[in-house]
Design an enzyme around this catalytic site. Structure first.
Site, short mmCIF file in Angstrom:
data_model
loop_
_atom_site.label_atom_id
_atom_site.label_comp_id
_atom_site.label_asym_id
_atom_site.label_seq_id
_atom_site.Cartn_x
_atom_site.Cartn_y
_atom_site.Cartn_z
N ASP A 21 0.83 -1.21 0.00
CA ASP A 21 0.00 0.00 0.00
C ASP A 21 0.87 1.27 0.00
O ASP A 21 1.97 1.26 0.54
CB ASP A 21 -0.89 -0.03 1.25
CG ASP A 21 -2.04 0.95 1.15
OD1 ASP A 21 -2.29 1.49 0.05
OD2 ASP A 21 -2.70 1.19 2.18
N HIS A 38 2.73 3.63 -8.95
CA HIS A 38 2.63 2.19 -9.23
C HIS A 38 3.91 1.69 -9.91
O HIS A 38 4.36 0.58 -9.66
CB HIS A 38 1.40 1.88 -10.08
CG HIS A 38 0.11 2.15 -9.36
ND1 HIS A 38 -0.12 1.71 -8.07
CD2 HIS A 38 -1.02 2.81 -9.73
CE1 HIS A 38 -1.34 2.10 -7.68
NE2 HIS A 38 -1.89 2.78 -8.68
N GLU A 68 -11.86 -5.37 -5.48
CA GLU A 68 -12.45 -4.03 -5.29
C GLU A 68 -11.69 -2.96 -6.12
O GLU A 68 -12.21 -1.86 -6.32
CB GLU A 68 -12.39 -3.62 -3.81
CG GLU A 68 -13.40 -4.36 -2.93
CD GLU A 68 -13.05 -5.82 -2.68
OE1 GLU A 68 -11.86 -6.15 -2.49
OE2 GLU A 68 -13.98 -6.67 -2.72
N LEU A 132 11.99 -19.85 -4.35
CA LEU A 132 10.85 -19.06 -3.85
C LEU A 132 9.65 -19.17 -4.80
O LEU A 132 9.81 -19.13 -6.02
CB LEU A 132 11.27 -17.58 -3.76
CG LEU A 132 10.17 -16.57 -3.45
CD1 LEU A 132 9.68 -16.72 -2.01
CD2 LEU A 132 10.67 -15.14 -3.67
N ARG A 185 1.70 -5.11 6.01
CA ARG A 185 1.03 -4.04 5.27
C ARG A 185 1.85 -2.77 5.40
O ARG A 185 2.20 -2.35 6.51
CB ARG A 185 -0.39 -3.79 5.79
CG ARG A 185 -1.07 -2.70 4.97
CD ARG A 185 -2.55 -2.57 5.24
NE ARG A 185 -3.13 -1.67 4.25
CZ ARG A 185 -4.34 -1.78 3.74
NH1 ARG A 185 -5.12 -2.74 4.13
NH2 ARG A 185 -4.78 -0.92 2.84
C1 FPP Z 1 -1.90 0.08 -3.44
O1 FPP Z 1 -1.49 1.42 -3.36
C2 FPP Z 1 -1.34 -0.54 -4.63
C3 FPP Z 1 -2.03 -1.15 -5.62
C4 FPP Z 1 -3.49 -1.27 -5.63
C5 FPP Z 1 -1.34 -1.68 -6.80
C6 FPP Z 1 -0.14 -2.52 -6.49
C7 FPP Z 1 0.64 -2.71 -7.74
C8 FPP Z 1 1.98 -2.68 -7.81
C9 FPP Z 1 2.86 -2.54 -6.65
C10 FPP Z 1 2.64 -2.81 -9.14
C11 FPP Z 1 2.56 -4.17 -9.75
C12 FPP Z 1 3.32 -5.21 -9.00
C13 FPP Z 1 3.58 -6.44 -9.46
C14 FPP Z 1 4.35 -7.38 -8.63
C15 FPP Z 1 3.16 -6.90 -10.79
P1 FPP Z 1 -2.56 2.58 -3.50
O2 FPP Z 1 -2.65 2.96 -4.92
O3 FPP Z 1 -3.85 2.17 -2.88
O4 FPP Z 1 -1.88 3.71 -2.66
P2 FPP Z 1 -2.60 4.88 -1.84
O5 FPP Z 1 -3.36 4.20 -0.74
O6 FPP Z 1 -1.44 5.69 -1.34
O7 FPP Z 1 -3.47 5.62 -2.80
#
Ligand code: FPP
Length: 240
Positions: A21, A38, A68, A132, A185
């Site tokens: 997150d 991202h 979601e 892994l 988290r």
């Molecule tokens: C949460 O942060 C993150 C996500 C919903 C996307 C996670 C994706 C990646 C880390 C990239 C892809 C990874 C792989 C391994 C393919 P958020 O956007 O909710 O952050 P915020 O709460 O600060 O808005």
């Protein structure tokens, strides 16, 4: 994911799950687009996969996209799916070198066909690697996984009155994978957001304020060191 790990914590956790997150906030702090967050989040995921592999973790489940997350803008969803594709294709040499196996948890039915194809190919290419195992949680929701497991179980003809934990556990997405010992988290939120609801029943939880794109192998090592100080009782008594 059904079997449990032994009740001691001095070793490296066999299975770690991560709710990655804070990508959006990382970008916002720098007045950049969320998509940039991202992109940095993907780099961070690569660092953590390497660190987990080096530390001897057996399974790493990464919460990439939840059931979601479809509520986000079309642009953001498309960007994350593009990153997943790039990750699956671009990392094959790295998986080969490090004997890393790629797997999926989540409902493939709701995913774009090209992503399902890439997931399938990466899983096939790495199927025999004994290092892994990285499980990408994509179109994943804990409740959804339980419902899908229940439907699979119903398909076997078992009557509702005789359902057991073991039988339902065997119908989850990856029943051979042990439950997570540790769930991490990032980014200062204290909730589990529908992640591994069944499997995380007795997991240890570790929350960090650090935003996901800032995570390094040292942060993973610190989470593991914290875990190693805990005593796991699984609802039983102190282990003298
Ligand atoms: C949460 O942060 C993150 C996500 C919903 C996307 C996670 C994706 C990646 C880390 C990239 C892809 C990874 C792989 C391994 C393919 P958020 O956007 O909710 O952050 P915020 O709460 O600060 O808005």
């Amino acid at each position: 994911m059904s079997a449990s790990s032994p009740p001691w914590t001095s070793q490296v956790p066999a299975h770690i799950g991560i709710i990655m997150d804070g990508n959006g906030r990382w970008a916002q702090k720098r007045k950049q687009l969320r998509t940039q967050g991202h992109l940095e989040g993907l780099k961070s995921a690569k660092r953590i996969v390497k660190a987990a592999s080096d530390l001897g973790v057996r399974y790493l489940t990464l919460y990439v996209f939840s059931t979601e997350n479809w509520k986000r803008t079309t642009e953001e969803v498309g960007f994350i799916m593009g990153l997943v594709k790039q990750y699956l294709r671009g990392e094959l040499d790295f998986y080969r070198q490090n004997r890393i196996r790629i797997r999926h948890t989540g409902d493939p039915a709701g995913l774009p066909a090209d992503i399902v194809k890439e997931l399938h190919e990466a899983a096939e290419e790495t199927r025999l690697f004994e290092g892994l195992q990285v499980i990408l949680a994509l179109n994943y929701g804990g409740r959804d996984e339980i419902i899908r497991a229940f439907r699979r179980l119903s398909g076997t003809g078992v009557s509702a009155g005789t359902v057991t934990e073991e039988a339902l556990g065997q119908c989850l997405d990856n029943p051979d994978i042990p439950d997570p010992d540790l769930i991490i988290r990032s980014a200062g939120e204290y909730r589990i957001s529908n992640f591994l609801l069944w499997e995380g029943a007795y997991s240890e939880y570790y929350f960090s304020d650090k935003l996901w794109p800032d995570w390094t192998g040292d942060d993973l090592a610190a989470a593991i060191a914290d875990y190693q100080q805990r005593e796991r009782r699984f609802g039983g008594l102190k282990n003298e």
